[in-house]
Design a protein around this motif. Structure first.
Motif, PDB file in Angstrom:
ATOM      1  N   MET A  88       0.837  -1.181   0.000  1.00 53.06           N
ATOM      2  CA  MET A  88       0.000   0.000   0.000  1.00 53.06           C
ATOM      3  C   MET A  88       0.881   1.242   0.000  1.00 53.06           C
ATOM      4  SD  MET A  88      -2.989   0.850   2.687  1.00 53.06           S
ATOM      5  CE  MET A  88      -3.184   2.493   3.248  1.00 53.06           C
ATOM      6  N   ARG A  89       0.580   2.194  -0.828  1.00 52.05           N
ATOM      7  CA  ARG A  89       1.331   3.452  -0.941  1.00 52.05           C
ATOM      8  C   ARG A  89       0.646   4.529  -0.127  1.00 52.05           C
ATOM      9  NH1 ARG A  89       6.336   2.708  -3.147  1.00 52.05           N
ATOM     10  NH2 ARG A  89       6.170   1.167  -4.769  1.00 52.05           N
ATOM     11  N   GLN A  90       1.445   5.483   0.330  1.00 51.95           N
ATOM     12  CA  GLN A  90       0.931   6.603   1.104  1.00 51.95           C
ATOM     13  C   GLN A  90       1.375   7.900   0.453  1.00 51.95           C
ATOM     14  OE1 GLN A  90       2.650   6.900   5.020  1.00 51.95           O
ATOM     15  NE2 GLN A  90       0.903   8.035   5.810  1.00 51.95           N
ATOM     16  N   THR A  91       0.493   8.862   0.369  1.00 50.79           N
ATOM     17  CA  THR A  91       0.819  10.159  -0.198  1.00 50.79           C
ATOM     18  C   THR A  91       1.426  11.027   0.883  1.00 50.79           C
ATOM     19  OG1 THR A  91      -0.949  10.009  -1.804  1.00 50.79           O
ATOM     20  CG2 THR A  91      -0.116  12.204  -1.343  1.00 50.79           C
ATOM     21  N   THR A  92       2.507  11.714   0.533  1.00 48.92           N
ATOM     22  CA  THR A  92       3.206  12.589   1.462  1.00 48.92           C
ATOM     23  C   THR A  92       3.420  13.932   0.791  1.00 48.92           C
ATOM     24  OG1 THR A  92       4.357  11.016   2.866  1.00 48.92           O
ATOM     25  CG2 THR A  92       5.582  12.912   2.274  1.00 48.92           C
ATOM     26  N   SER A  93       3.455  14.972   1.589  1.00 52.44           N
ATOM     27  CA  SER A  93       3.711  16.312   1.070  1.00 52.44           C
ATOM     28  C   SER A  93       5.056  16.786   1.606  1.00 52.44           C
ATOM     29  CB  SER A  93       2.599  17.255   1.524  1.00 52.44           C
ATOM     30  OG  SER A  93       2.886  18.569   1.123  1.00 52.44           O
ATOM     31  N   ILE A  94       5.948  17.202   0.697  1.00 51.07           N
ATOM     32  CA  ILE A  94       7.241  17.737   1.112  1.00 51.07           C
ATOM     33  C   ILE A  94       7.506  19.036   0.364  1.00 51.07           C
ATOM     34  CG2 ILE A  94       8.285  15.544   1.781  1.00 51.07           C
ATOM     35  CD1 ILE A  94       9.623  15.404  -0.930  1.00 51.07           C
ATOM     36  N   LYS A  95       8.235  19.938   0.993  1.00 49.20           N
ATOM     37  CA  LYS A  95       8.576  21.201   0.353  1.00 49.20           C
ATOM     38  C   LYS A  95       9.940  21.061  -0.296  1.00 49.20           C
ATOM     39  CE  LYS A  95       5.799  23.959   3.421  1.00 49.20           C
ATOM     40  NZ  LYS A  95       5.685  25.135   4.261  1.00 49.20           N
ATOM     41  N   LEU A  96      10.020  21.382  -1.585  1.00 50.81           N
ATOM     42  CA  LEU A  96      11.249  21.235  -2.356  1.00 50.81           C
ATOM     43  C   LEU A  96      11.608  22.561  -3.017  1.00 50.81           C
ATOM     44  CD1 LEU A  96      10.307  17.935  -4.198  1.00 50.81           C
ATOM     45  CD2 LEU A  96      11.750  18.150  -2.180  1.00 50.81           C
ATOM     46  N   ASP A  97      12.903  22.765  -3.230  1.00 55.58           N
ATOM     47  CA  ASP A  97      13.366  23.891  -4.022  1.00 55.58           C
ATOM     48  C   ASP A  97      12.956  23.601  -5.475  1.00 55.58           C
ATOM     49  OD1 ASP A  97      15.250  25.103  -5.980  1.00 55.58           O
ATOM     50  OD2 ASP A  97      16.147  25.974  -4.168  1.00 55.58           O
ATOM     51  N   PRO A  98      12.153  24.478  -6.092  1.00 55.00           N
ATOM     52  CA  PRO A  98      11.646  24.186  -7.441  1.00 55.00           C
ATOM     53  C   PRO A  98      12.733  23.947  -8.481  1.00 55.00           C
ATOM     54  CG  PRO A  98      10.576  26.147  -6.531  1.00 55.00           C
ATOM     55  CD  PRO A  98      11.656  25.754  -5.580  1.00 55.00           C
ATOM     56  N   ALA A  99      13.821  24.710  -8.426  1.00 54.09           N
ATOM     57  CA  ALA A  99      14.899  24.540  -9.411  1.00 54.09           C
ATOM     58  C   ALA A  99      15.589  23.199  -9.219  1.00 54.09           C
ATOM     59  CB  ALA A  99      15.898  25.689  -9.303  1.00 54.09           C
ATOM     60  N   VAL A 100      15.844  22.827  -7.982  1.00 53.39           N
ATOM     61  CA  VAL A 100      16.496  21.540  -7.696  1.00 53.39           C
ATOM     62  C   VAL A 100      15.585  20.400  -8.126  1.00 53.39           C
ATOM     63  CG1 VAL A 100      17.340  20.045  -5.845  1.00 53.39           C
ATOM     64  CG2 VAL A 100      17.883  22.484  -5.813  1.00 53.39           C
ATOM     65  N   LYS A 101      14.309  20.523  -7.817  1.00 57.40           N
ATOM     66  CA  LYS A 101      13.341  19.485  -8.206  1.00 57.40           C
ATOM     67  C   LYS A 101      13.329  19.305  -9.718  1.00 57.40           C
ATOM     68  CE  LYS A 101       8.416  18.433  -8.252  1.00 57.40           C
ATOM     69  NZ  LYS A 101       7.080  18.977  -8.078  1.00 57.40           N
ATOM     70  N   GLN A 102      13.282  20.409 -10.464  1.00 55.97           N
ATOM     71  CA  GLN A 102      13.218  20.341 -11.923  1.00 55.97           C
ATOM     72  C   GLN A 102      14.474  19.676 -12.493  1.00 55.97           C
ATOM     73  OE1 GLN A 102      12.820  24.140 -13.866  1.00 55.97           O
ATOM     74  NE2 GLN A 102      12.261  23.223 -15.809  1.00 55.97           N
ATOM     75  N   GLU A 103      15.649  20.068 -11.997  1.00 54.77           N
ATOM     76  CA  GLU A 103      16.898  19.462 -12.480  1.00 54.77           C
ATOM     77  C   GLU A 103      16.945  17.976 -12.155  1.00 54.77           C
ATOM     78  OE1 GLU A 103      20.674  21.465 -11.886  1.00 54.77           O
ATOM     79  OE2 GLU A 103      19.557  23.307 -11.475  1.00 54.77           O
ATOM     80  N   ALA A 104      16.548  17.629 -10.931  1.00 53.55           N
ATOM     81  CA  ALA A 104      16.565  16.227 -10.517  1.00 53.55           C
ATOM     82  C   ALA A 104      15.587  15.411 -11.360  1.00 53.55           C
ATOM     83  CB  ALA A 104      16.234  16.108  -9.038  1.00 53.55           C
ATOM     84  N   GLN A 105      14.404  15.969 -11.634  1.00 53.24           N
ATOM     85  CA  GLN A 105      13.422  15.238 -12.431  1.00 53.24           C
ATOM     86  C   GLN A 105      13.946  14.950 -13.837  1.00 53.24           C
ATOM     87  OE1 GLN A 105       9.865  17.732 -11.541  1.00 53.24           O
ATOM     88  NE2 GLN A 105       8.863  15.759 -11.192  1.00 53.24           N
ATOM     89  N   LYS A 106      14.709  15.860 -14.416  1.00 56.55           N
ATOM     90  CA  LYS A 106      15.300  15.615 -15.733  1.00 56.55           C
ATOM     91  C   LYS A 106      16.222  14.392 -15.672  1.00 56.55           C
ATOM     92  CE  LYS A 106      15.260  20.378 -17.401  1.00 56.55           C
ATOM     93  NZ  LYS A 106      16.080  21.546 -17.749  1.00 56.55           N
ATOM     94  N   ILE A 107      17.025  14.329 -14.617  1.00 57.36           N
ATOM     95  CA  ILE A 107      17.951  13.202 -14.449  1.00 57.36           C
ATOM     96  C   ILE A 107      17.176  11.912 -14.211  1.00 57.36           C
ATOM     97  CG2 ILE A 107      19.764  12.237 -12.977  1.00 57.36           C
ATOM     98  CD1 ILE A 107      20.604  15.260 -12.522  1.00 57.36           C
ATOM     99  N   PHE A 108      16.164  11.976 -13.342  1.00 53.12           N
ATOM    100  CA  PHE A 108      15.354  10.783 -13.085  1.00 53.12           C
ATOM    101  C   PHE A 108      14.676  10.298 -14.354  1.00 53.12           C
ATOM    102  CE2 PHE A 108      14.711  12.628  -8.562  1.00 53.12           C
ATOM    103  CZ  PHE A 108      15.933  12.125  -8.163  1.00 53.12           C
ATOM    104  N   ASN A 109      14.178  11.229 -15.175  1.00 52.51           N
ATOM    105  CA  ASN A 109      13.547  10.850 -16.443  1.00 52.51           C
ATOM    106  C   ASN A 109      14.527  10.096 -17.323  1.00 52.51           C
ATOM    107  OD1 ASN A 109      11.043  11.951 -15.856  1.00 52.51           O
ATOM    108  ND2 ASN A 109      11.499  13.918 -16.804  1.00 52.51           N
ATOM    109  N   GLU A 110      15.782  10.560 -17.386  1.00 52.14           N
ATOM    110  CA  GLU A 110      16.801   9.867 -18.173  1.00 52.14           C
ATOM    111  C   GLU A 110      17.058   8.468 -17.634  1.00 52.14           C
ATOM    112  OE1 GLU A 110      20.402  12.067 -18.952  1.00 52.14           O
ATOM    113  OE2 GLU A 110      19.265  13.944 -19.075  1.00 52.14           O
ATOM    114  N   LEU A 111      16.877   8.295 -16.334  1.00 53.23           N
ATOM    115  CA  LEU A 111      17.079   6.993 -15.701  1.00 53.23           C
ATOM    116  C   LEU A 111      15.812   6.141 -15.726  1.00 53.23           C
ATOM    117  CD1 LEU A 111      19.108   8.206 -12.596  1.00 53.23           C
ATOM    118  CD2 LEU A 111      20.006   6.940 -14.562  1.00 53.23           C
ATOM    119  N   GLY A 112      14.725   6.709 -16.252  1.00 52.36           N
ATOM    120  CA  GLY A 112      13.465   5.970 -16.301  1.00 52.36           C
ATOM    121  C   GLY A 112      12.754   5.918 -14.957  1.00 52.36           C
TER     122      GLY A 112
END
Length: 84
Positions: free
Chosen positions: A1-25
């Motif tokens: 079972m999955r649980q939804t969580t809310s966290i505060k992230l730096d938007p620029a860091v999140k965007q850069e990290a998501q690009k890398i994660f996308n490349e990793l699938g």
């Protein structure tokens, strides 16, 4: 079972990290779960966290203040690497 969580992230860091994660699938959620599983398995942060030495702190201050910076290109770095 999955649980939804809310966290505060730096938007620029999140965007850069998501690009890398996308490349990793990976989605952001999958990457966070990987991190949390590594914390659980290692019983701690899965990478070293250190206080920078005085020289590194000085360089970091200079960068934040825009001091002592040189402009260079990737080609410059490649040339430097070949001569080293």
């Amino acid at each position: 079972m999955r649980q939804t969580t809310s966290i505060k992230l730096d938007p620029a860091v999140k965007q850069e990290a998501q690009k890398i994660f996308n490349e990793l699938g990976l989605s952001l959620g999958e990457a966070v779960n990987l991190f949390l599983n590594q914390v659980r398995l290692r019983k701690g942060i899965p990478f070293d966290i250190e206080i920078p030495n005085e020289e590194t702190q000085a360089v970091m201050r200079d960068v934040l203040e825009g001091k002592n910076l040189e402009s260079f290109s990737l080609d410059d770095l490649k040339k430097e690497r070949k001569t080293a």
